[in-house]
Write an enzyme that holds these catalytic residues in place. Structure first.
Site, PDB file in Angstrom:
ATOM      1  N   HIS A  28     -12.759  -1.295 -10.225  1.00 33.35           N
ATOM      2  CA  HIS A  28     -12.609  -0.224  -9.238  1.00 33.35           C
ATOM      3  C   HIS A  28     -13.393   1.005  -9.680  1.00 33.35           C
ATOM      4  CE1 HIS A  28      -9.227  -2.949  -8.708  1.00 33.35           C
ATOM      5  NE2 HIS A  28      -9.006  -2.443  -7.525  1.00 33.35           N
ATOM      6  N   HIS A 263     -14.164   1.845  -3.516  1.00 32.94           N
ATOM      7  CA  HIS A 263     -12.851   1.816  -4.152  1.00 32.94           C
ATOM      8  C   HIS A 263     -12.670   0.687  -5.153  1.00 32.94           C
ATOM      9  CE1 HIS A 263      -8.492   1.860  -4.661  1.00 32.94           C
ATOM     10  NE2 HIS A 263      -8.562   0.555  -4.495  1.00 32.94           N
ATOM     11  N   GLU A 407      17.290   4.052  -6.900  1.00 35.55           N
ATOM     12  CA  GLU A 407      17.335   2.988  -7.905  1.00 35.55           C
ATOM     13  C   GLU A 407      15.972   2.737  -8.545  1.00 35.55           C
ATOM     14  OE1 GLU A 407      18.343   2.667  -4.743  1.00 35.55           O
ATOM     15  OE2 GLU A 407      20.534   2.580  -4.912  1.00 35.55           O
ATOM     16  N   HIS A 469      26.242  -6.468   0.014  1.00 37.16           N
ATOM     17  CA  HIS A 469      26.617  -5.978  -1.313  1.00 37.16           C
ATOM     18  C   HIS A 469      27.014  -7.106  -2.268  1.00 37.16           C
ATOM     19  CE1 HIS A 469      26.428  -2.220   0.780  1.00 37.16           C
ATOM     20  NE2 HIS A 469      26.884  -1.521  -0.234  1.00 37.16           N
TER      21      HIS A 469
END
Lengths: 654, 654
Positions: A28, A263, A407, A469
């Site tokens: 890149h 890129h 999280e 859950h």
């Protein structure tokens, strides 16, 4: 500031990057060419580092969050004189065995502070590095002497800033007022698909201001301005800083710069030659002599700086022998033994709660153990003892971290804390939400970082919260990540040992899968079980005679297996607790066969999908849950799913 | 607006929620009590819906993103007269079999527009619902008649707004100018750990303004104000709106309101009684007669509204028979057959590219197929044919979506598009980044939504990008999610069939794992292979005689198996391609045994971890990759990992 020299460094970064990527025929070029000036001033002027000792504890950290631009980092490490990054490594960029891997890989070379490439995680890890710095500064600096005092820099691109994990980390860093975190944004407005106008038109500056950051703007190609902006960033002690640098992707490639074509693919021979001609690069893998001279002079300065620090550190050590003892313990990577909680057979304790007691004991013994939960402190049993403070802008010595309902960033921040050195990190959420943090757990494993993941509510026995859950596939899905060690203890006693095992591990993450529901502490017939468990499994119950069959169970299902065995007459049943299947499967056959005698029928029982248990048992001999759960009281859910001691007894009797 | 009646509705929501949660001894009273007023005005006044036909295509959508507050939704569905949500369901809240499950579960009752509970995903799905509305409006509305014209509402709490996925979706929604997306923020400043001051002090309003949203503020407890704010939201056609409503968690519980204690546990008998007394709730599961009367009157209005729409729809159908045909096709859920691309034996085509051709054909045949990539349009082979436009604020009929570098929101938005009805959604990224979107894939599976996940660069054969970009555990980790169908086609021909299979599936998501590298189209000895592949596996190469062994391979490893078989003399080798192990394992034994004769030695070969293959082969007969990869050219990486035809031939010869 020697601007002429910095320009030559930037030129050399471009030269090395063009040729390395061209030679590898892969890579890149966009970022190294577009941000070469930042690299020059960063490694030449801004970073407090010393290539002669890449592990110097008080060095500034730099994370290339946009990891695909790896040649940016490798070029600069080589130019600055990091011995691990030779020209040969750069010439073998992206080849097996080269330290110049496709993306920066932690551990391959000094100066690579984190594995990056999975976008957004680098800057979240940088946030963790910055957290660690404040914690260690609070613990070790004295009124007389400052031992810990460094900055954490990161370079992000448009990709990192679009990822949710960077948003979570940004909000967290702003909340925590991490004034020594300085993030450069390589704002070139181009991504793989084309212009950022296709998908990303938000006001990034305003967003970071909303997080509580200082936001500064400038040009990638103005050394004086960058220098001034960094001073301004350092001047704001209470807020992290985002420095937005307008840039041109692939700068210097006459036809590809400022396009997506620059890129992620080599420039191609023609464009590479054109770029080198336009830039005035005279040869292959060219390094300007002025750049080498400049860095040679800088290395003398850096050495002196580090020696000054070392002298200060020695003086501090003499004045503060207790702190020095802690410092050494913190940086040894070894956990100190703790007075683990003791339980009695028959005690009914949820393993999340037993885990909390073990955590408390270990945190008392190990002053460097830090972490927290994603807003489930109580439910996860993640709280630290009350005398351990809460980490905040007001109390940097606090060790309990309220990560918020984030999280993924939580886990990435823990990776950063762990990578810093000096600290041990843990984090906690529900096992079902392991999916939210999974990409960071993978990086813990890849980087061999011993972050501890406390994942509670580990089965359908969660009950009423229902299938969203209730983990069913999560144990299996975590076991398949290389170098992740999953421990699912079966009762409170095993939980204490599991925590100790997690603390003892030094080469990768441990997941502790803990129950929401109470489990009864059971008698263990293996008198050596506290040792044997370290092989991943041990015998809980031996039959009177030669076993007709062995039941392997994990976690709460060991109790179920004992119950089922007691319901079954006429068969000699051996019950094995296997808190870690991976660990057991890594043992030599002799150890395995002591626990599971060859040729004996094996039944496996786990409240999750069966995948992976087929190694040990025939399909009909596996009691598993291969569908999503149900909302209801745990016992009724288990009945509805046919996951009961009776069902297991029926298999035994078959 | 009958404010007295709305107050009685709010009272009834509180009454039902307190008692249902108390009776279940489980649940989250904080939100239903805190936001009851919003619920009253939403279901009573704002929503254009008709409980008599919960699937009316032009209804407004409402997603309770804060799914733990499920009693909010159930109470309102019951009060409004949704026949699926009986008082009995509410009285059996959180019990097996009740439609009032712990968290809202799509499919259990009309009016539940999405499964929510995993935080942040609800509002991202709402974004997808809003996208779908604009697409269908652009496709079907005429100058004369408006058939599609509805709003999408969502209710989020502090938790949803901390999650990265909501940040990604918020930026995407702002970029796309989704003016008919209206999000209420129940801003009570309390989460499980306590005050949001512990972890979440950013300026949410400013952040959403930065995303390009209109941000409005008011009180949760002022009906007039909410009504005015919603009008203001509707008045802004070019921006989504965030309406921040200051609220009190658990409002009405005299001792627990405004504390974390009200969030996630029943109030307890004493506090429940005190709340009911304070609120003036006279009995158990109380419903105020005024609330019932009000809704009875509203139902007549709603019925009339829907009938007006039906008349309009019929008139539109007569005027636009072609559009009506499309409408029916779009809403049938069935894919139309396409002229799939044809390949010849010996063609060398990366399956990602073959997939792109199949996608193009299917998109031409199915005008409702929409989707895109997380900024990897080219690399994923995700582009739609040029005549299919790009979706944007300027072109709502465009079907290609630039999701930005936001994998998680991409998948959640696709869930929303799919849930809306009328459209088929696909999304694309690298297989290694399946981890980033995994929580949304799990919801696709749980909600039985046939979203198609195009996950390319499916093994270490990615090569130079190295271990961060090389999936090794991902195939295994996706297979373990219940109801996910993973297809890993072995060549271009299989890829076209795999795409057709994905389109034909109606009850859950399909993952297409596609190669970066070219694969050679191989001859297939099963003349019926295009049918047989639908069982998950078929015989590619039969030996001359009775097979001595069967090699099961997937994806690029089928070519490797053919190569290894050709290297091996003296053994009768049968080669099986198994693009979907789950599908094959779900077949009756008779079908399985036609492909894998019982008693014959089986060798498995897949460029990923072995977990799950132990069902079919002995550990020594599995050629797998049970460690992280390496950066380098694909062939050299495979050599370094010992993953070659030669290694497979050695196993065969053993």
């Amino acid at each position: 500031m020697n601007i002429a020299a910095l320009e030559k460094i930037a030129l050399s970064v471009r030269a090395l990057s063009i040729d390395a990527i061209q030679k590898a025929n892969s890579g890149h070029p966009g970022l190294p060419l577009g941000a070469a000036e930042l690299g020059a001033i960063l490694y030449g002027e801004l970073l407090r580092h010393d290539p002669a000792d890449p592990h110097w504890p008080d060095r500034d950290r730099f994370v290339l969050s946009a990891g695909h631009g790896s040649m940016f980092l490798y070029s600069l490490l080589h130019l600055a004189g990091y011995p691990d990054m030779s020209l040969e490594d750069i010439k073998t960029f992206r080849q097996p065995g080269s330290r110049a891997a496709g993306h920066p890989e932690y551990g391959l070379a000094g100066g690579i502070e984190a594995t990056s490439g999975p976008l957004g995680q680098g800057v979240a890890m940088a946030t963790g590095l910055a957290v660690a710095e404040t914690m260690l500064a609070a613990r070790f600096n004295t009124a007389a002497r400052t031992i810990v005092d460094h900055y954490t820099y990161a370079l992000v691109g448009d990709g990192c800033l679009q990822e949710g994990v960077s948003a979570e980390a940004g909000s967290f860093a702003g909340h925590q007022g991490l004034g020594k975190l300085i993030v450069f944004y390589d704002s070139n407005r181009i991504t793989i698909d084309g212009s950022t106008d296709l998908a990303f038109t938000e006001d990034v500056a305003k967003r970071y201001e909303a997080y509580g950051w200082q936001v500064l703007r400038g040009s990638m190609y103005d050394f004086e301005e960058i220098s001034r902006l960094v001073s301004q960033a350092k001047g704001e002690a209470k807020k992290p800083s985002l420095i937005i640098l307008g840039s041109i992707i692939g700068k210097g490639a006459p036809n590809k710069q400022n396009t997506a074509g620059a890129h992620g693919a080599p420039l191609g021979a023609g464009e590479a030659a054109a770029a080198k001609q336009a830039l005035g690069i005279p040869g292959d893998f060219y390094i300007a002599p002025e750049a080498l001279d400049y860095f040679a002079a800088r290395r003398a300065v850096w050495k002196k700086n580090r020696e000054t620090w070392l002298a200060e550190f020695e003086a501090w050590s003499k004045e503060n022998p207790e702190k020095r003892k802690d410092w050494d313990a913190f940086h040894s990577g070894r956990a100190l033994p703790a007075a683990l909680p003791v339980f009695a057979v028959g005690d009914k304790v949820a393993t999340r709660n037993a885990g909390n007691r073990a955590l408390g004991a270990l945190a008392a013994a190990n002053g460097n153990l830090t972490g927290g939960s994603a807003d489930l402190t109580g439910p996860n049993g993640a709280a630290l003892p009350p005398d351990v403070g809460v980490y905040s802008a007001a109390d940097r010595a606090g060790r309990y971290i309220h990560f918020g309902i984030r999280e993924f960033a939580m886990a990435a921040v823990c990776n950063g804390i762990q990578l810093h050195g000096g600290l041990r990190a843990f984090c906690a959420t529900f096992l079902a939400f392991a999916d939210y943090l999974r990409p960071a757990l993978r990086l813990s494993a890849l980087m061999k970082q011993p972050v501890i993941y406390v994942l509670t509510h580990d089965s359908i026995f969660v009950g009423e919260d229902g299938p969203t859950h209730q983990p069913v596939e999560h144990l299996a899905s975590l076991r398949v990540i290389p170098n992740v060690r999953l421990l699912r203890p079966a009762d409170a006693e095993e939980t204490a040992e599991a925590w100790a095992m997690a603390m003892d591990r030094r080469d990768g993450p441990t997941v502790l899968a803990l129950s929401r529901q109470e489990l009864t502490v059971f008698p263990k017939e293996d008198p050596e079980w506290k040792n044997t468990i370290r092989t991943g499994a041990y015998i809980v119950k031996k039959p009177g005679g030669k076993p007709d069959l062995v039941i392997i169970a994990t976690g709460s299902e060991v109790g179920l297996a004992l119950e089922a065995a007691a319901m079954t007459a006429g068969k000699q049943v051996q019950v094995v607790s296997m808190p870690s299947r991976e660990l057991f499967e890594a043992q030599p056959a002799a150890i395995q066969e002591r626990i599971i005698p060859p040729g004996v029928r094996v039944i496996c029982c786990e409240a999750g999908v069966r995948s992976g248990w087929e190694r040990w048992a025939q399909p009909a001999d596996i009691l598993s849950i291969d569908r999503f759960g149900e909302s209801g009281p745990a016992g009724r859910v288990a009945e509805a799913l046919g996951f009961t001691a009776g069902a297991l007894a029926a298999i035994i009797s078959r």
